[in-house]
Design a protein around this motif. Structure first.
Motif, PDB file in Angstrom:
ATOM      1  N   ASP A  63      -1.721   0.268   9.738  1.00  0.00           N
ATOM      2  CA  ASP A  63      -1.488  -0.697   9.393  1.00  0.00           C
ATOM      3  C   ASP A  63      -2.152  -0.709   7.627  1.00  0.00           C
ATOM      4  OD1 ASP A  63      -0.850  -1.596  11.596  1.00  0.00           O
ATOM      5  OD2 ASP A  63      -2.621  -2.754  11.815  1.00  0.00           O
ATOM      6  N   ARG A  64      -3.270   0.373   6.923  1.00  0.00           N
ATOM      7  CA  ARG A  64      -3.602   0.506   6.016  1.00  0.00           C
ATOM      8  C   ARG A  64      -2.328   1.367   5.176  1.00  0.00           C
ATOM      9  NH1 ARG A  64      -7.628   4.227   3.738  1.00  0.00           N
ATOM     10  NH2 ARG A  64      -8.341   4.058   2.531  1.00  0.00           N
ATOM     11  N   ILE A  65      -2.116   2.101   5.657  1.00  0.00           N
ATOM     12  CA  ILE A  65      -1.202   2.996   4.996  1.00  0.00           C
ATOM     13  C   ILE A  65       0.044   1.862   4.658  1.00  0.00           C
ATOM     14  CG2 ILE A  65       0.483   5.287   5.403  1.00  0.00           C
ATOM     15  CD1 ILE A  65      -2.148   5.901   4.633  1.00  0.00           C
ATOM     16  N   ILE A  66       0.449   1.704   6.035  1.00  0.00           N
ATOM     17  CA  ILE A  66       1.982   0.399   5.599  1.00  0.00           C
ATOM     18  C   ILE A  66       1.439  -0.638   4.252  1.00  0.00           C
ATOM     19  CG2 ILE A  66       3.030  -0.880   6.192  1.00  0.00           C
ATOM     20  CD1 ILE A  66       3.185   0.734   9.530  1.00  0.00           C
ATOM     21  N   THR A  67       0.495  -1.089   4.179  1.00  0.00           N
ATOM     22  CA  THR A  67       0.065  -1.844   3.444  1.00  0.00           C
ATOM     23  C   THR A  67       0.139  -1.316   1.935  1.00  0.00           C
ATOM     24  OG1 THR A  67      -1.727  -3.080   4.740  1.00  0.00           O
ATOM     25  CG2 THR A  67      -2.091  -3.564   3.302  1.00  0.00           C
ATOM     26  N   ASN A  93      -1.497  -5.997   9.372  1.00  0.00           N
ATOM     27  CA  ASN A  93      -2.614  -6.071   9.892  1.00  0.00           C
ATOM     28  C   ASN A  93      -2.491  -7.961   9.387  1.00  0.00           C
ATOM     29  OD1 ASN A  93      -4.887  -6.309   9.296  1.00  0.00           O
ATOM     30  ND2 ASN A  93      -5.119  -4.584  10.819  1.00  0.00           N
ATOM     31  N   GLY A  94      -2.965  -8.693   9.321  1.00  0.00           N
ATOM     32  CA  GLY A  94      -3.108  -9.269   8.864  1.00  0.00           C
ATOM     33  C   GLY A  94      -4.120  -9.159   7.240  1.00  0.00           C
ATOM     34  N   LYS A  95      -5.155  -8.477   7.241  1.00  0.00           N
ATOM     35  CA  LYS A  95      -5.845  -8.288   6.387  1.00  0.00           C
ATOM     36  C   LYS A  95      -5.230  -7.669   5.268  1.00  0.00           C
ATOM     37  CE  LYS A  95     -10.425  -7.486   8.446  1.00  0.00           C
ATOM     38  NZ  LYS A  95     -11.763  -6.619   8.947  1.00  0.00           N
ATOM     39  N   SER A 106      -8.279  -2.878  -2.573  1.00  0.00           N
ATOM     40  CA  SER A 106      -8.150  -3.868  -1.094  1.00  0.00           C
ATOM     41  C   SER A 106      -8.428  -3.260   0.219  1.00  0.00           C
ATOM     42  CB  SER A 106      -8.139  -5.104  -1.778  1.00  0.00           C
ATOM     43  OG  SER A 106      -6.488  -5.471  -1.717  1.00  0.00           O
ATOM     44  N   ALA A 107      -7.436  -2.522   0.192  1.00  0.00           N
ATOM     45  CA  ALA A 107      -6.866  -2.119   1.851  1.00  0.00           C
ATOM     46  C   ALA A 107      -7.826  -1.093   2.516  1.00  0.00           C
ATOM     47  CB  ALA A 107      -5.139  -1.581   1.342  1.00  0.00           C
ATOM     48  N   ARG A 108      -8.243  -1.044   2.004  1.00  0.00           N
ATOM     49  CA  ARG A 108      -9.319  -0.098   2.283  1.00  0.00           C
ATOM     50  C   ARG A 108     -10.491  -0.915   3.484  1.00  0.00           C
ATOM     51  NH1 ARG A 108     -12.390  -0.425  -1.952  1.00  0.00           N
ATOM     52  NH2 ARG A 108     -11.603   1.884  -3.103  1.00  0.00           N
ATOM     53  N   THR A 109     -10.510  -2.248   3.864  1.00  0.00           N
ATOM     54  CA  THR A 109     -10.899  -3.215   4.261  1.00  0.00           C
ATOM     55  C   THR A 109     -10.567  -3.641   5.506  1.00  0.00           C
ATOM     56  OG1 THR A 109      -9.725  -5.622   3.573  1.00  0.00           O
ATOM     57  CG2 THR A 109     -11.997  -4.981   2.646  1.00  0.00           C
ATOM     58  N   ILE A 110      -8.898  -2.922   5.850  1.00  0.00           N
ATOM     59  CA  ILE A 110      -8.662  -2.866   7.335  1.00  0.00           C
ATOM     60  C   ILE A 110      -8.730  -1.527   7.597  1.00  0.00           C
ATOM     61  CG2 ILE A 110      -5.637  -2.389   8.426  1.00  0.00           C
ATOM     62  CD1 ILE A 110      -4.978  -3.384   5.447  1.00  0.00           C
TER      63      ILE A 110
END
Length: 725
Positions: free
Chosen positions: A436-440, A407-409, A427-431
């Protein structure tokens, strides 16, 4: 003795009852929430109000960072300032924003604020007032901090502050928080603890009132708008019980409550009211004839070619500085720690002296010497954020990240991972997109964080010559940048592989507001450096002291009479080879260390790491550094302090003096490269695993993360050593 009255609205108007408090001046304490849009100057204002009286923790029951600080409003009135996450409205889209609703909607909470300061960008008042009007309709005692007045003036925007104050019904303080202008006036208003605004900016329709009044009566709420938000957001409010949520759910079905449509209509109605209000308040004296200064800079800094080259140049400068600029202070700290250890040893002999010099001081020295490099890293990051450039970097990198399924975020957590993986994962919680959040979260630990710097710099300095090429390129700095790039490449490739496995089909969008370019406020940069270095030293220091003491005990004592036998064997060998007294003592120390508990333990796990080029001493350091990566340097410093000549005081001297079984330098290029690659890929951080567990609410992803990174580290380290040895 002065008395202070907290002015609150009349209960007949559906608002909380008036509260009069007579307190001793020395007992006046207030909890004040700081809330506003992103890029409205909230962080600058927080720093101005609190200075160094800050601390970072989590909101109760939530893994979301919160910054709190103490502000001295008057001589006898202190306030706790809570810096809430930035948001554009009270309808949250991310975990950060949900914290705000949990805090502001639960009046029974011990964390509920007594007062609210709303920051607004004076140059973009219409957008910022949306959040203000929502807070005002909740009937919260508040003040509007009209920030960035200098920017508004530069854009030809003039604001009638007196008229705006009359229209809003709350004090309005014009400010320039970056320079501290208006802070004193704001403190005076905050100390008065004024009541909630008398204005209402949005009225629910008559069709909604029966349902709203039932919710209001059931939960004993103080106004209609708060009851409406319960109807909208009941599923997200943590303080509501399952029965409470079921009650609201039934009411929504009974009255056909369409939350999405009603939120959209409310936003339209609010903006209509705000536009009408601003007609009498805001006047634009001149139109922008030329392209804004920020846009002109963006043409270069976000260019599809030059933008990336400039960013790589900035990174290159950072890593060059970490070696070149930090060398002198690092040497001074290293020598200072060595001098202190020598002074302690000169006091006499005995277990306590050895523990202090070879255990605690040697272990802490392995962390303290890296303060200059950590400070430089966070200084660069703070300058990039303060200037507004970091937002442009995330925009540019978004184009690359999407090709790898991120994700861009995701760019923000990845860049933050260069400092520390723990807040980066948070900070990944903004996704919003779950996959996408899990991958980040999964790949962020592959980004080389500041805790790896001590390991990198010690090993790079051992095998990479301190030489400058072409007059500007420091080879050690180039090597350090290569390690960071290796971590980044591994992160994006791992993300691509995981995207393929998960087959995420949901589409996500990256929306980010660019702040205008500004000169960094060096006070804020300084506060960031002090806060981050302090956290690094004290958090790592606690672990280092505990592990250093444990290691010293394990390395100084052994099972049965093993140490006595080791000493006898060493003296026999020394006599046969006619060693000098100094060589004899070194041989005795080495034999006793090998026969100690640490030596026995290290020998038992040595076969696992021997193919990577490591011996039992390094294997102990690998295990202890699982608590925190930077513990590696403290561990080897402690172990080699026990097993070597006390005159070799600094960490690098001890490592250079280490020999293999053939009497050759142990830390060859192959071994150092193998160890560096291992630390690029290895998890080696309990805190990161714990954070992943909290963010994913289970052990599946943390264990997969640990297994994947450990396996990758082992295989890559094995390949490097076998190729280079």
């Amino acid at each position: 003795m002065a008395s202070a009255a907290v002015l609150t609205p009349d209960p007949k108007q559906g608002q909380p009852a008036a509260v009069a408090a007579t307190r001793s001046a020395t007992e006046r304490h207030t909890r004040i929430a700081l809330i506003g849009n992103p890029n409205s100057g909230k962080s600058s204002l927080f720093n101005q109000l609190t200075g160094l009286n800050q601390k970072v923790g989590n909101f109760p029951g939530v893994t979301v960072d919160r910054k709190t600080g103490v502000a001295q409003l008057t001589a006898h009135h202190r306030a706790e300032i809570v810096d809430l996450p930035g948001t554009y409205s009270l309808y949250p889209k991310s975990l950060d924003e949900k914290v705000i609703t949990d805090l502001l909607y639960d009046r029974a909470s011990s964390e509920y604020p007594d007062f609210v300061v709303v920051t607004a960008d004076a140059s973009n008042l219409k957008r910022n007032l949306l959040l203000f009007t929502q807070l005002a309709d909740l009937q919260l005692p508040m003040v509007l901090a009209l920030n960035m007045m200098d920017t508004a003036e530069q854009h030809g925007v003039q604001i009638d502050v007196a008229e705006l104050q009359r229209q809003l019904g709350v004090p309005v303080i014009p400010m320039n928080a970056r320079k501290g202008v208006g802070v004193t006036a704001l403190k005076i208003v905050m100390a008065q603890e004024l009541g909630a605004p008398g204005q209402t900016f949005y009225e629910p329709t008559d069709e909604l009132l029966p349902m709203i009044r039932q919710i209001r009566y059931y939960f004993n709420l103080h106004n209609d708008y708060l009851a409406l938000h319960y109807a909208h957001q009941y599923e997200r409010l943590k303080f509501l019980s399952a029965d409470d949520k079921a009650y609201i759910h039934e009411l929504r079905q009974q009255y056909g409550f369409d939350s999405v449509a009603l939120q959209a209509q409310e936003t339209i109605d609010r903006y209509a009211r705000i536009s009408e209000l601003l007609l009498d308040v805001v006047r634009v004296t001149r139109a922008e004839k030329n392209e804004s200064y920020s846009n002109k800079i963006d043409r270069v800094l976000t260019h599809k070619v030059w933008g990336y080259l400039i960013f790589l140049s900035i990174l290159f400068l950072l890593f060059q500085a970490i070696f070149a600029w930090a060398e002198l202070p690092m040497d001074l700290i290293d020598q200072g720690v060595a001098w202190l250890g020598g002074q302690v040893k000169s006091l006499g002999k005995g277990p306590l002296i050895d523990l202090l010099s070879d255990g605690i001081i040697a272990g802490l020295g392995g962390v303290l010497m890296f303060i200059p490099q950590i400070a430089l890293l966070f200084a660069f990051i703070a300058v990039l954020e303060e200037s507004g450039y970091m937002a442009r970097v995330t925009f540019m990198m978004d184009k690359i990240m999407r090709k790898f399924g991120l994700n861009g975020k995701s760019v923000v957590p990845l860049i933050s991972g260069m400092a520390c993986a723990v807040p980066a994962i948070m900070s990944a919680r903004t996704i919003e997109n779950w996959k996408d959040r899990i991958i980040t979260i999964f790949v962020v630990p592959l980004m080389s964080c500041s805790a790896r710097i001590p390991v990198y710099t010690v090993l790079v300095a051992l095998v990479v010559p301190e030489r400058t090429v072409l007059g500007i390129f420091n080879l050690q700095g180039v090597a350090l940048m290569g390690l960071y790039l290796l971590g980044f490449v591994s992160a994006v490739l791992s993300a691509w592989a995981l995207k393929t496995l998960l087959r995420a089909k949901e589409r996500s969008f990256f929306i980010m507001e660019f702040p205008v370019y500004r000169w960094p406020r060096w006070k804020n940069v300084g506060l960031t450096i002090v806060e981050k270095v302090k956290a690094f030293v004290f958090q790592a220091g606690k672990i280092i002291v505990a592990i250093s003491v444990l290691l010293w005990v394990l390395a100084s004592y052994g099972p049965g009479d093993s140490l006595v036998q080791a000493e006898q064997q060493a003296r026999t060998e020394a006599a046969q080879q006619q060693f000098t007294p100094e060589q004899t003592e070194n041989l005795i120390a080495a034999h006793k260390l090998e026969s100690s508990y640490a030596g026995v333990f290290g020998r038992s796990i040595e076969p696992v790491v021997r193919p990577l080029g490591f011996d039992w001493k390094v294997s102990i350091a690998l295990l202890t550094s699982f608590a925190a990566r930077e513990v590696f340097v403290g561990t080897i410093s402690t172990i080699y302090s026990v097993g070597q000549d006390a005159d070799m005081s600094t960490v690098q001297e001890k490592l250079r003096a280490e020999k293999d079984e053939f009497g050759q330098p142990f830390f060859t290029t192959a071994r150092a490269a193998s160890l560096l690659v291992f630390y690029v890929f290895a998890m080696q951080c309990v805190s990161t695993l714990a954070t992943t567990y909290r963010e994913t609410k289970g052990w599946t992803w943390p264990l997969l993360q640990l297994g994947y990174m450990s396996g990758l580290a082992y295989v890559m380290s094995l390949l490097v050593y076998q190729l280079l040895k």
